[in-house]
Design an enzyme around this catalytic site. Structure first.
Site, PDB file in Angstrom:
ATOM      1  N   ASP A  38       0.810  -1.221   0.000  1.00  0.00           N
ATOM      2  CA  ASP A  38       0.000   0.000   0.000  1.00  0.00           C
ATOM      3  C   ASP A  38       0.841   1.267   0.000  1.00  0.00           C
ATOM      4  OD1 ASP A  38      -2.324   1.673   0.295  1.00  0.00           O
ATOM      5  OD2 ASP A  38      -1.712   1.936   2.386  1.00  0.00           O
ATOM      6  N   HIS A 242      23.502   0.112  19.633  1.00  0.00           N
ATOM      7  CA  HIS A 242      22.484   0.429  18.627  1.00  0.00           C
ATOM      8  C   HIS A 242      21.131  -0.164  18.986  1.00  0.00           C
ATOM      9  CE1 HIS A 242      25.736   1.332  15.361  1.00  0.00           C
ATOM     10  NE2 HIS A 242      25.611   2.281  16.246  1.00  0.00           N
ATOM     11  N   ASP A 259      19.049   8.283  22.860  1.00  0.00           N
ATOM     12  CA  ASP A 259      19.807   8.920  21.780  1.00  0.00           C
ATOM     13  C   ASP A 259      18.784   9.222  20.691  1.00  0.00           C
ATOM     14  OD1 ASP A 259      21.458   9.640  19.686  1.00  0.00           O
ATOM     15  OD2 ASP A 259      22.889   8.003  19.998  1.00  0.00           O
ATOM     16  N   ASP A 270      21.647  15.370  16.819  1.00  0.00           N
ATOM     17  CA  ASP A 270      22.015  14.048  17.334  1.00  0.00           C
ATOM     18  C   ASP A 270      22.410  14.230  18.795  1.00  0.00           C
ATOM     19  OD1 ASP A 270      22.985  11.525  17.779  1.00  0.00           O
ATOM     20  OD2 ASP A 270      24.651  11.661  16.366  1.00  0.00           O
ATOM     21  N   HIS A 349      33.392   3.174  21.363  1.00  0.00           N
ATOM     22  CA  HIS A 349      33.197   3.930  20.120  1.00  0.00           C
ATOM     23  C   HIS A 349      34.034   5.200  20.170  1.00  0.00           C
ATOM     24  CE1 HIS A 349      30.513   6.689  22.304  1.00  0.00           C
ATOM     25  NE2 HIS A 349      29.888   5.628  22.793  1.00  0.00           N
ATOM     26  N   HIS A 353      31.497  12.481  15.559  1.00  0.00           N
ATOM     27  CA  HIS A 353      31.516  12.445  14.090  1.00  0.00           C
ATOM     28  C   HIS A 353      31.024  13.787  13.565  1.00  0.00           C
ATOM     29  CE1 HIS A 353      27.144  11.896  14.578  1.00  0.00           C
ATOM     30  NE2 HIS A 353      27.467  11.049  15.536  1.00  0.00           N
ATOM     31  N   HIS A 360      25.899  10.903  10.293  1.00  0.00           N
ATOM     32  CA  HIS A 360      27.356  10.743  10.196  1.00  0.00           C
ATOM     33  C   HIS A 360      27.717  11.447   8.891  1.00  0.00           C
ATOM     34  CE1 HIS A 360      27.609   7.073  13.102  1.00  0.00           C
ATOM     35  NE2 HIS A 360      27.014   8.127  13.627  1.00  0.00           N
ATOM     36  N   GLU A 383      30.452  12.748  22.238  1.00  0.00           N
ATOM     37  CA  GLU A 383      29.535  11.769  22.820  1.00  0.00           C
ATOM     38  C   GLU A 383      30.238  10.648  23.578  1.00  0.00           C
ATOM     39  OE1 GLU A 383      27.598   9.201  19.824  1.00  0.00           O
ATOM     40  OE2 GLU A 383      28.290  10.615  18.319  1.00  0.00           O
ATOM     41  N   TYR A 387      29.711   1.992  29.345  1.00  0.00           N
ATOM     42  CA  TYR A 387      28.678   0.960  29.256  1.00  0.00           C
ATOM     43  C   TYR A 387      29.166  -0.270  30.001  1.00  0.00           C
ATOM     44  CZ  TYR A 387      28.090   4.202  25.383  1.00  0.00           C
ATOM     45  OH  TYR A 387      27.998   5.346  24.634  1.00  0.00           O
ATOM     46  N   ARG A 405      25.608   7.650  28.237  1.00  0.00           N
ATOM     47  CA  ARG A 405      26.253   8.469  27.186  1.00  0.00           C
ATOM     48  C   ARG A 405      25.675   9.871  27.301  1.00  0.00           C
ATOM     49  NH1 ARG A 405      25.643   5.427  23.184  1.00  0.00           N
ATOM     50  NH2 ARG A 405      23.773   6.170  22.110  1.00  0.00           N
ATOM     51  N   GLU A 407      25.665  13.192  24.827  1.00  0.00           N
ATOM     52  CA  GLU A 407      26.050  13.594  23.459  1.00  0.00           C
ATOM     53  C   GLU A 407      25.483  14.962  23.119  1.00  0.00           C
ATOM     54  OE1 GLU A 407      24.416  11.127  20.303  1.00  0.00           O
ATOM     55  OE2 GLU A 407      25.891  11.916  18.881  1.00  0.00           O
TER      56      GLU A 407
HETATM   57  N1  GLY Z   1      22.842   8.528  16.800  1.00  0.00           N
HETATM   58  C1  GLY Z   1      23.961   7.977  16.183  1.00  0.00           C
HETATM   59  C2  GLY Z   1      25.216   8.415  16.800  1.00  0.00           C
HETATM   60  O1  GLY Z   1      25.214   8.887  17.911  1.00  0.00           O
HETATM   61  O2  GLY Z   1      26.241   8.385  16.186  1.00  0.00           O
HETATM   62 MN    MN Z   2      26.294  10.706  17.289  1.00  0.00          MN
HETATM   63 MN    MN Z   3      23.527   9.846  18.806  1.00  0.00          MN
END
Ligand code: GLY
Ligand code: MN
Ligand code: MN
Length: 436
Positions: A38, A242, A259, A270, A349, A353, A360, A383, A387, A405, A407
């Protein structure tokens, strides 16, 4: 706040001034993707295509020909069609493309194979986005073959296919005042959503119900879509980077990590905040939170012109490693632990970015093998996080299941930075005050 108009002509001019002589640029739009029998997924224009044209329709191709006498900017797009428009909505058509989007000439997309070879002929170089998964490279080869067929009649075949990405990425990386207007607005809406969520969260809610608070706040302010799938993780779910099932019950005594950021006029925000489901942080949560906040502050202080991009990352690693040693979660000498990457078990991480039309965003992080220096106009996230998954061994039980986190989105200014998402509280006291 009044709306800003982006000067797309100026953008094309700036791009053109950086091309080799006798060059042409070809960029294709995104396509519509079916979601079920649809309806379709919401249409999101290709960022490069939108950046250069402002044209927000699928099945379109733009051609920029700075070297030419005429037809310097051409749009191929869908023809007007009253029946299809009744079902699917308005189309600009070729008249709209010339009148409202500055095209010198516009053609129906159904004519592209017929007309494109003529537009390409005479150019020496063709720039196209090698990073776009829209098949334009295959079509370019087909059009070049069509020109080659006529070579004996005197057709001049372009010689080089070049990547547009390196030039356009650099333009997109440094934001203009107009772009910053939209990015700040996106940040403002997102901060409002975080404040709304901090006030409304309570034990027994489900993660998706908290997510709904964000979607309401975004859409209500004119940002129809989140810039990415919102992560709403209570307790140990916050440790899954994620996570986006967003279907667990929020438990009193846990923290929830959210997030979430909206997209406003094609520009993303973000932002992550971590706050108690109930009224207060526990003592253990406070201790971990304070380390992340200190890492955030010290890393943010390194966001200034002339500093290499990686400096903020190394600063965060140092603060996090030392903080975890102080709590007895890591044991040993900070330099040795950093050297061995022991922090990666808790902070896996990077510090952030580039941010812009894409979450990103485009732009290299290194130049000639070295981390590049920050410049005014760049926007990036900071950020840091810690964890502590509840399955980790060798960690005292009281720390397990804490995921934090913080950010924010930072604009590099002439002398330092501006946090464009500072409105959402970060300090423990400020967060708790919102909930009392
Ligand atoms: N929301 C994706 C990141 O923080 O990179
Ligand atoms: Mn980010
Ligand atoms: Mn983020």
């Amino acid at each position: 706040m009044s709306e800003k108009r982006i000067d797309f002509f100026e953008r094309r001019k700036r791009l053109s001034s950086q091309l080799l002589e006798d060059s042409i640029v070809v960029v294709a739009s995104s396509s519509i993707k079916s979601r079920n029998s649809d309806s379709d997924y919401p249409f999101r224009q290709d960022s490069n295509f939108y950046y250069l044209s402002g044209f927000n329709e699928p099945e379109s191709i733009i051609v920029i020909r700075p070297f030419a006498e005429n037809k310097k900017f051409v749009i191929f797009c869908r023809e007007r069609d009253s029946l299809r428009e009744q079902w699917d909505g308005f189309r600009s058509g070729q008249e709209g493309a010339t009148q409202n989007f500055g095209a010198d000439e516009a053609y129906g997309i159904s004519l592209v194979d017929q007309i494109m070879p003529d537009l390409l002929e005479g150019a020496r170089n063709i720039y196209y986005s090698m990073s776009s998964p829209n098949g334009i490279n295959i079509r370019l080869h087909k059009w070049l073959d069509q020109i080659r067929v006529n070579k004996r009649q005197g057709s001049e075949v372009p010689e080089n296919l070049l990547s547009l990405d390196s030039i356009l990425d650099e333009l997109r990386l440094v934001k203009t005042e107009e772009e910053l207007f939209f990015m700040k607005k996106a940040g403002e809406i997102t901060c409002g959503a975080h404040i709304r969520a901090m006030k409304s969260v309570s034990p027994g809610m489900y993660e998706y119900q908290l997510e709904a608070e964000y979607l309401h706040a975004f859409i209500n302010e004119g940002a129809r879509f989140p810039a990415y799938n919102s992560i709403v993780g209570g307790g140990n779910n916050a440790c899954i980077l994620h996570y986006n099932e967003n279907n667990s019950e929020l438990i009193d005594g846990d923290l929830v990590l959210v997030d979430a950021g909206c997209e406003y006029h094609h520009y993303a925000s973000d932002v992550t905040r971590t706050f108690p489901v109930g009224k207060r942080f526990s003592e253990e949560q406070k201790k971990i939170y304070e380390i992340v906040l200190e890492a955030h502050k010290q890393a943010s202080a390194e966001i200034k012109p002339g500093n290499p991009w990686n400096k903020a990352h190394n600063t965060a690693i140092k603060v996090i490693t030392e903080g975890l040693i102080n709590l007895g979660i890591l044991k040993g000498n900070p330099d040795d632990l950093i050297e061995r990457g022991e922090y990666l078990k808790f902070y896996m991480h990077r510090i952030g970015h580039w941010l812009g039309m894409d979450v990103h965003d485009v732009g290299n992080y290194k130049k000639n093998g070295k981390w590049r220096n920050l410049e005014p106009g760049m926007v990036l996230t900071v950020e840091p996080g810690i964890y502590i998954l509840d399955t980790l061994e060798d960690v005292e039980e009281k720390w397990l299941g804490i995921g934090i986190r913080i950010e924010d989105d930072l604009l590099v200014t002439g002398s330092g930075n501006e946090v464009i998402t500072a409105n959402a509280p970060r300090e423990i006291q400020d967060i708790e005050n919102l909930k009392s």
